[in-house]
Design a protein around this motif. Structure first.
Motif, PDB file in Angstrom:
ATOM      1  N   GLU A  46       0.836  -1.201   0.000  1.00  0.00           N
ATOM      2  CA  GLU A  46       0.000   0.000   0.000  1.00  0.00           C
ATOM      3  C   GLU A  46       0.871   1.251   0.000  1.00  0.00           C
ATOM      4  OE1 GLU A  46      -2.362   0.260   3.553  1.00  0.00           O
ATOM      5  OE2 GLU A  46      -0.621   0.238   4.863  1.00  0.00           O
ATOM      6  N   PHE A  47       0.255   2.356  -0.406  1.00  0.00           N
ATOM      7  CA  PHE A  47       0.899   3.664  -0.354  1.00  0.00           C
ATOM      8  C   PHE A  47       0.213   4.491   0.721  1.00  0.00           C
ATOM      9  CE2 PHE A  47       1.571   2.348  -4.804  1.00  0.00           C
ATOM     10  CZ  PHE A  47       2.952   2.393  -4.823  1.00  0.00           C
ATOM     11  N   ASP A  48       1.015   5.143   1.550  1.00  0.00           N
ATOM     12  CA  ASP A  48       0.452   6.036   2.560  1.00  0.00           C
ATOM     13  C   ASP A  48       0.030   7.355   1.937  1.00  0.00           C
ATOM     14  OD1 ASP A  48       1.120   4.229   4.702  1.00  0.00           O
ATOM     15  OD2 ASP A  48       3.193   4.892   4.461  1.00  0.00           O
ATOM     16  N   LEU A  49       0.820   7.790   0.951  1.00  0.00           N
ATOM     17  CA  LEU A  49       0.604   9.091   0.328  1.00  0.00           C
ATOM     18  C   LEU A  49       0.862   8.971  -1.165  1.00  0.00           C
ATOM     19  CD1 LEU A  49       0.280  12.242   0.481  1.00  0.00           C
ATOM     20  CD2 LEU A  49       2.754  12.321   0.936  1.00  0.00           C
ATOM     21  N   VAL A  50      -0.032   9.547  -1.961  1.00  0.00           N
ATOM     22  CA  VAL A  50       0.133   9.583  -3.415  1.00  0.00           C
ATOM     23  C   VAL A  50       0.020  11.032  -3.858  1.00  0.00           C
ATOM     24  CG1 VAL A  50      -0.778   8.833  -5.645  1.00  0.00           C
ATOM     25  CG2 VAL A  50      -0.818   7.263  -3.687  1.00  0.00           C
ATOM     26  N   LEU A  51       1.017  11.491  -4.620  1.00  0.00           N
ATOM     27  CA  LEU A  51       1.050  12.850  -5.164  1.00  0.00           C
ATOM     28  C   LEU A  51       1.024  12.732  -6.681  1.00  0.00           C
ATOM     29  CD1 LEU A  51       3.868  14.197  -2.828  1.00  0.00           C
ATOM     30  CD2 LEU A  51       1.396  14.484  -2.533  1.00  0.00           C
TER      31      LEU A  51
ATOM     32  N   ALA B  68       5.288  14.223   2.881  1.00  0.00           N
ATOM     33  CA  ALA B  68       5.569  12.920   3.490  1.00  0.00           C
ATOM     34  C   ALA B  68       5.685  13.054   5.008  1.00  0.00           C
ATOM     35  CB  ALA B  68       6.838  12.317   2.899  1.00  0.00           C
ATOM     36  N   GLU B  69       6.370  14.106   5.444  1.00  0.00           N
ATOM     37  CA  GLU B  69       6.509  14.342   6.887  1.00  0.00           C
ATOM     38  C   GLU B  69       5.166  14.698   7.511  1.00  0.00           C
ATOM     39  OE1 GLU B  69       8.784  17.453   9.834  1.00  0.00           O
ATOM     40  OE2 GLU B  69       9.806  16.863   7.995  1.00  0.00           O
ATOM     41  N   GLN B  70       4.416  15.580   6.854  1.00  0.00           N
ATOM     42  CA  GLN B  70       3.122  16.004   7.384  1.00  0.00           C
ATOM     43  C   GLN B  70       2.177  14.822   7.594  1.00  0.00           C
ATOM     44  OE1 GLN B  70       1.099  18.937   4.977  1.00  0.00           O
ATOM     45  NE2 GLN B  70      -0.797  18.766   6.136  1.00  0.00           N
ATOM     46  N   TYR B  71       2.171  13.885   6.671  1.00  0.00           N
ATOM     47  CA  TYR B  71       1.262  12.741   6.752  1.00  0.00           C
ATOM     48  C   TYR B  71       1.925  11.486   7.321  1.00  0.00           C
ATOM     49  CZ  TYR B  71      -1.934  15.684   4.201  1.00  0.00           C
ATOM     50  OH  TYR B  71      -2.758  16.725   3.838  1.00  0.00           O
TER      51      TYR B  71
ATOM     52  N   VAL C 175       3.375  10.481  -9.165  1.00  0.00           N
ATOM     53  CA  VAL C 175       3.106  10.215 -10.582  1.00  0.00           C
ATOM     54  C   VAL C 175       3.254  11.536 -11.326  1.00  0.00           C
ATOM     55  CG1 VAL C 175       1.485   9.304 -12.284  1.00  0.00           C
ATOM     56  CG2 VAL C 175       1.479   8.385  -9.950  1.00  0.00           C
ATOM     57  N   ALA C 176       4.263  11.607 -12.200  1.00  0.00           N
ATOM     58  CA  ALA C 176       4.567  12.878 -12.858  1.00  0.00           C
ATOM     59  C   ALA C 176       5.155  12.632 -14.251  1.00  0.00           C
ATOM     60  CB  ALA C 176       5.498  13.712 -11.979  1.00  0.00           C
ATOM     61  N   HIS C 177       6.050  13.504 -14.678  1.00  0.00           N
ATOM     62  CA  HIS C 177       6.510  13.591 -16.068  1.00  0.00           C
ATOM     63  C   HIS C 177       8.018  13.742 -16.162  1.00  0.00           C
ATOM     64  CE1 HIS C 177       2.295  14.739 -16.972  1.00  0.00           C
ATOM     65  NE2 HIS C 177       2.392  15.368 -15.828  1.00  0.00           N
TER      66      HIS C 177
ATOM     67  N   PRO D 249      -5.072   4.802  -0.711  1.00  0.00           N
ATOM     68  CA  PRO D 249      -4.008   5.364   0.140  1.00  0.00           C
ATOM     69  C   PRO D 249      -4.612   6.197   1.269  1.00  0.00           C
ATOM     70  CG  PRO D 249      -4.201   6.636  -1.873  1.00  0.00           C
ATOM     71  CD  PRO D 249      -5.131   5.452  -2.017  1.00  0.00           C
ATOM     72  N   HIS D 250      -3.833   6.420   2.296  1.00  0.00           N
ATOM     73  CA  HIS D 250      -4.306   7.241   3.410  1.00  0.00           C
ATOM     74  C   HIS D 250      -4.633   8.648   2.923  1.00  0.00           C
ATOM     75  CE1 HIS D 250      -3.336   4.023   6.135  1.00  0.00           C
ATOM     76  NE2 HIS D 250      -2.119   3.960   5.622  1.00  0.00           N
ATOM     77  N   LYS D 251      -3.843   9.135   1.954  1.00  0.00           N
ATOM     78  CA  LYS D 251      -4.048  10.483   1.424  1.00  0.00           C
ATOM     79  C   LYS D 251      -3.538  10.527  -0.005  1.00  0.00           C
ATOM     80  CE  LYS D 251      -4.925  14.926   2.102  1.00  0.00           C
ATOM     81  NZ  LYS D 251      -6.277  15.411   2.317  1.00  0.00           N
ATOM     82  N   TRP D 252      -4.280  11.168  -0.896  1.00  0.00           N
ATOM     83  CA  TRP D 252      -3.753  11.436  -2.236  1.00  0.00           C
ATOM     84  C   TRP D 252      -4.106  12.863  -2.630  1.00  0.00           C
ATOM     85  CZ3 TRP D 252      -6.003  12.266  -7.092  1.00  0.00           C
ATOM     86  CH2 TRP D 252      -7.352  11.982  -7.219  1.00  0.00           C
TER      87      TRP D 252
END
Length: 156
Positions: free
Chosen positions: A44-49, A96-99, A107-109, A70-73
């Motif tokens: 699992e992912f805790d955070l997804v940006l 990452a620290e905040q959550y 996921v980017a470019h 995820p816990h947060k995205w």
């Protein structure tokens, strides 16, 4: 913390703008392959940006089929091809620290992702990312290490 950097899947060019380019069938397929493969490494992912560009959002939709919610995205406007790698590195680490996230997916470019690797891991030249490609950076005690980089063709 484990930081997974993923390039969006292959996208077509038939769009009004770069922001609106959509994934091809092959882009969806390769993103699914990478997601299955990632599932062997992480549960699992805790955070997804995610980038606000359509092809990155669609890639995230493919990835999320293979993982629990995820816990947060968050959609981050800074995760665009011309994004500032130093600013993005600070944002990713701050979120990452905040959550209190141990497993983060971005996921980017390109070229942002290549420069982001160099920003996070000093001394590493900006790597190229294949579409749907993923790089893992491990962060322990404030030090980052490039662990691996894989593309759909390298896992099949």
């Amino acid at each position: 913390m484990q930081l997974f950097l993923m390039r969006h899947g292959e996208a077509g060019y038939n769009a009004h703008s770069d922001r609106e380019r959509t994934l091809t069938d092959m882009g969806r397929h390769h993103t699914g392959l990478m997601s299955n493969w990632l599932g062997l490494t992480i549960k699992e992912f805790d955070l997804v940006l995610v980038s606000p560009y359509l092809r990155a959002q669609q890639s995230w939709q493919e990835v999320r089929k293979h993982f629990p919610e995820p816990h947060k995205w968050i959609t981050l406007d800074e995760l665009v091809p011309s994004g500032d790698p130093e600013q993005v590195a600070h944002l990713v680490l701050a979120y990452a620290e905040q959550y209190a996230a141990n497993n983060v997916l971005v996921v980017a470019h390109m070229p942002l992702l290549g420069y982001l690797v160099s920003e996070l891991v000093p001394g590493v030249e900006p790597p190229l990312f294949a579409t749907s490609g993923v790089t893992l950076i491990d962060r322990q005690n404030g030090t980052n290490h490039l662990v691996w980089q894989h593309a759909p063709h390298s896992i099949s």
